[in-house]
Motif scaffolding. Structure first.
Motif, PDB file in Angstrom:
ATOM      1  N   THR A 134       0.836  -1.206   0.000  1.00  0.00           N
ATOM      2  CA  THR A 134       0.000   0.000   0.000  1.00  0.00           C
ATOM      3  C   THR A 134       0.867   1.251   0.000  1.00  0.00           C
ATOM      4  N   HIS A 135       2.060   1.129   0.584  1.00  0.00           N
ATOM      5  CA  HIS A 135       3.038   2.219   0.561  1.00  0.00           C
ATOM      6  C   HIS A 135       4.375   1.686   1.043  1.00  0.00           C
ATOM      7  N   GLY A 136       5.397   2.551   1.027  1.00  0.00           N
ATOM      8  CA  GLY A 136       6.751   2.075   1.219  1.00  0.00           C
ATOM      9  C   GLY A 136       7.414   2.353   2.541  1.00  0.00           C
ATOM     10  N   HIS A 137       6.676   2.602   3.600  1.00  0.00           N
ATOM     11  CA  HIS A 137       7.320   2.842   4.894  1.00  0.00           C
ATOM     12  C   HIS A 137       7.818   1.545   5.516  1.00  0.00           C
ATOM     13  N   ALA A 138       8.845   1.685   6.345  1.00  0.00           N
ATOM     14  CA  ALA A 138       9.577   0.533   6.874  1.00  0.00           C
ATOM     15  C   ALA A 138       8.698  -0.501   7.562  1.00  0.00           C
TER      16      ALA A 138
ATOM     17  N   ALA B 238       3.659  -2.267  -6.535  1.00  0.00           N
ATOM     18  CA  ALA B 238       3.518  -0.989  -5.835  1.00  0.00           C
ATOM     19  C   ALA B 238       3.066   0.077  -6.829  1.00  0.00           C
ATOM     20  N   HIS B 239       2.599   1.193  -6.308  1.00  0.00           N
ATOM     21  CA  HIS B 239       2.224   2.297  -7.186  1.00  0.00           C
ATOM     22  C   HIS B 239       3.484   2.948  -7.738  1.00  0.00           C
TER      23      HIS B 239
ATOM     24  N   VAL C 154       6.407  -4.860 -10.513  1.00  0.00           N
ATOM     25  CA  VAL C 154       5.278  -4.291 -11.250  1.00  0.00           C
ATOM     26  C   VAL C 154       4.893  -2.974 -10.599  1.00  0.00           C
ATOM     27  N   TYR C 155       4.926  -1.890 -11.374  1.00  0.00           N
ATOM     28  CA  TYR C 155       4.428  -0.599 -10.889  1.00  0.00           C
ATOM     29  C   TYR C 155       3.072  -0.329 -11.542  1.00  0.00           C
ATOM     30  N   VAL C 156       2.100   0.030 -10.715  1.00  0.00           N
ATOM     31  CA  VAL C 156       0.741   0.231 -11.208  1.00  0.00           C
ATOM     32  C   VAL C 156       0.332   1.693 -11.104  1.00  0.00           C
ATOM     33  N   LYS C 157      -0.786   2.008 -11.769  1.00  0.00           N
ATOM     34  CA  LYS C 157      -1.375   3.335 -11.739  1.00  0.00           C
ATOM     35  C   LYS C 157      -2.785   3.250 -11.162  1.00  0.00           C
ATOM     36  N   ASP C 158      -3.364   4.408 -10.924  1.00  0.00           N
ATOM     37  CA  ASP C 158      -4.744   4.470 -10.436  1.00  0.00           C
ATOM     38  C   ASP C 158      -5.674   3.728 -11.398  1.00  0.00           C
ATOM     39  N   LYS C 159      -6.540   2.890 -10.846  1.00  0.00           N
ATOM     40  CA  LYS C 159      -7.556   2.118 -11.570  1.00  0.00           C
ATOM     41  C   LYS C 159      -7.004   0.909 -12.315  1.00  0.00           C
ATOM     42  N   ASP C 160      -5.701   0.670 -12.225  1.00  0.00           N
ATOM     43  CA  ASP C 160      -5.165  -0.567 -12.799  1.00  0.00           C
ATOM     44  C   ASP C 160      -5.754  -1.767 -12.067  1.00  0.00           C
ATOM     45  N   ARG C 161      -5.792  -2.907 -12.763  1.00  0.00           N
ATOM     46  CA  ARG C 161      -6.352  -4.118 -12.176  1.00  0.00           C
ATOM     47  C   ARG C 161      -5.366  -5.275 -12.259  1.00  0.00           C
ATOM     48  N   LEU C 162      -5.575  -6.239 -11.380  1.00  0.00           N
ATOM     49  CA  LEU C 162      -4.709  -7.404 -11.317  1.00  0.00           C
ATOM     50  C   LEU C 162      -5.564  -8.612 -10.966  1.00  0.00           C
ATOM     51  N   GLU C 163      -5.283  -9.738 -11.607  1.00  0.00           N
ATOM     52  CA  GLU C 163      -6.005 -10.971 -11.308  1.00  0.00           C
ATOM     53  C   GLU C 163      -5.177 -11.830 -10.359  1.00  0.00           C
ATOM     54  N   LEU C 164      -5.858 -12.370  -9.367  1.00  0.00           N
ATOM     55  CA  LEU C 164      -5.253 -13.300  -8.418  1.00  0.00           C
ATOM     56  C   LEU C 164      -6.170 -14.512  -8.372  1.00  0.00           C
ATOM     57  N   GLY C 165      -5.854 -15.525  -9.163  1.00  0.00           N
ATOM     58  CA  GLY C 165      -6.803 -16.620  -9.324  1.00  0.00           C
ATOM     59  C   GLY C 165      -8.094 -16.071  -9.900  1.00  0.00           C
ATOM     60  N   GLU C 166      -9.187 -16.250  -9.181  1.00  0.00           N
ATOM     61  CA  GLU C 166     -10.477 -15.721  -9.631  1.00  0.00           C
ATOM     62  C   GLU C 166     -10.818 -14.378  -8.994  1.00  0.00           C
ATOM     63  N   LEU C 167      -9.918 -13.855  -8.211  1.00  0.00           N
ATOM     64  CA  LEU C 167     -10.143 -12.555  -7.584  1.00  0.00           C
ATOM     65  C   LEU C 167      -9.685 -11.443  -8.525  1.00  0.00           C
ATOM     66  N   ARG C 168     -10.404 -10.321  -8.474  1.00  0.00           N
ATOM     67  CA  ARG C 168     -10.068  -9.154  -9.290  1.00  0.00           C
ATOM     68  C   ARG C 168      -9.722  -7.994  -8.370  1.00  0.00           C
ATOM     69  N   LEU C 169      -8.484  -7.560  -8.425  1.00  0.00           N
ATOM     70  CA  LEU C 169      -8.010  -6.478  -7.566  1.00  0.00           C
ATOM     71  C   LEU C 169      -7.951  -5.185  -8.365  1.00  0.00           C
ATOM     72  N   THR C 170      -8.430  -4.101  -7.755  1.00  0.00           N
ATOM     73  CA  THR C 170      -8.359  -2.779  -8.364  1.00  0.00           C
ATOM     74  C   THR C 170      -7.553  -1.862  -7.451  1.00  0.00           C
ATOM     75  N   PHE C 171      -6.620  -1.129  -8.041  1.00  0.00           N
ATOM     76  CA  PHE C 171      -5.757  -0.243  -7.265  1.00  0.00           C
ATOM     77  C   PHE C 171      -6.274   1.191  -7.322  1.00  0.00           C
TER      78      PHE C 171
END
Length: 205
Positions: free
Chosen positions: A55-59, A78-79, A108-125
């Motif tokens: 979600t972000h890059g803090h330690a 990450a974004h 993988v660097y993503v942008k707003d509204k990019d999507r990713l598949e994890l098996g049958e799950l659909r993730l939106t960033f």
């Protein structure tokens, strides 16, 4: 869908296991918790780690990224605006933490509204800057991992490197537009819902 919380004993940071039961694939979100605890959760469910999502890059959220990557060869996501923190141990604050200096690049660097598949799950960033420039939330159905953008009753700090309260306010306004029944899973503390936060969180008013 399986969501399991693995809490770090030092900072109270929430690491999440997000799993798809049909494919036995999972993602680990913000691996700041004990590597032993993370791998134990994965093995207990007989999952394969496909992604390490930040979600972000803090330690406190990246403390075990390198070790988990070495164990699983999962892809780091990450974004795109968070690269500056990930590759700089001072900016991501890891030089101050027990985990020691952490520096790495995402696969993988993503942008707003990019999507990713994890098996049958659909993730939106969802890009939600404010705590950090590349802070993001991850939405899966009616579930949302909010990192240090939105907590139950509060929000993340904006006084670290790259923090910006005006940007945080815009990000919170963006989150208000999501269905009130959406369950949020913050980077610290208990879960909540968008509706509860709109009614009780002073920063969501």
């Amino acid at each position: 869908m399986i969501i399991e919380t693995i809490e770090d004993r030092f900072m109270g940071e929430n690491t999440y296991l997000l799993g798809d039961e049909k494919s036995n694939k999972c993602a680990i979100i913000d691996p700041g918790a004990s590597l032993i605890d993370i791998l134990s959760a994965v093995r207990n469910r007989k999952f394969t780690v496909e992604y390490i999502i930040l979600t972000h890059g803090h330690a406190d959220h990246i403390a075990n990224v390198n070790k988990l990557k070495a164990e699983t060869n999962a892809k780091i996501v990450a974004h795109e605006n968070e690269e500056e923190l990930l590759i700089d141990r001072k900016k991501n604050l890891s030089v101050r933490f027990p985990c020691g200096p952490q520096e790495f690049d995402a696969d993988v660097y993503v942008k707003d509204k990019d999507r990713l598949e994890l098996g049958e799950l659909r993730l939106t960033f969802i890009h939600t800057p404010g705590h950090t420039p590349g802070g993001m939330c991850i939405k899966v159905g009616d579930h949302m991992f909010t990192g240090d953008t939105l907590f139950a009753g509060s929000i993340g700090r904006t006084d670290f490197y790259g923090g910006d309260f005006k940007q945080m306010t815009k990000s919170l306004n963006k989150l208000k537009n999501y269905n009130g029944n959406t369950i949020i899973y913050p980077g610290h503390g208990p879960s909540s819902t968008i509706e509860i936060e709109k009614l009780t969180n002073p920063y969501m008013g």
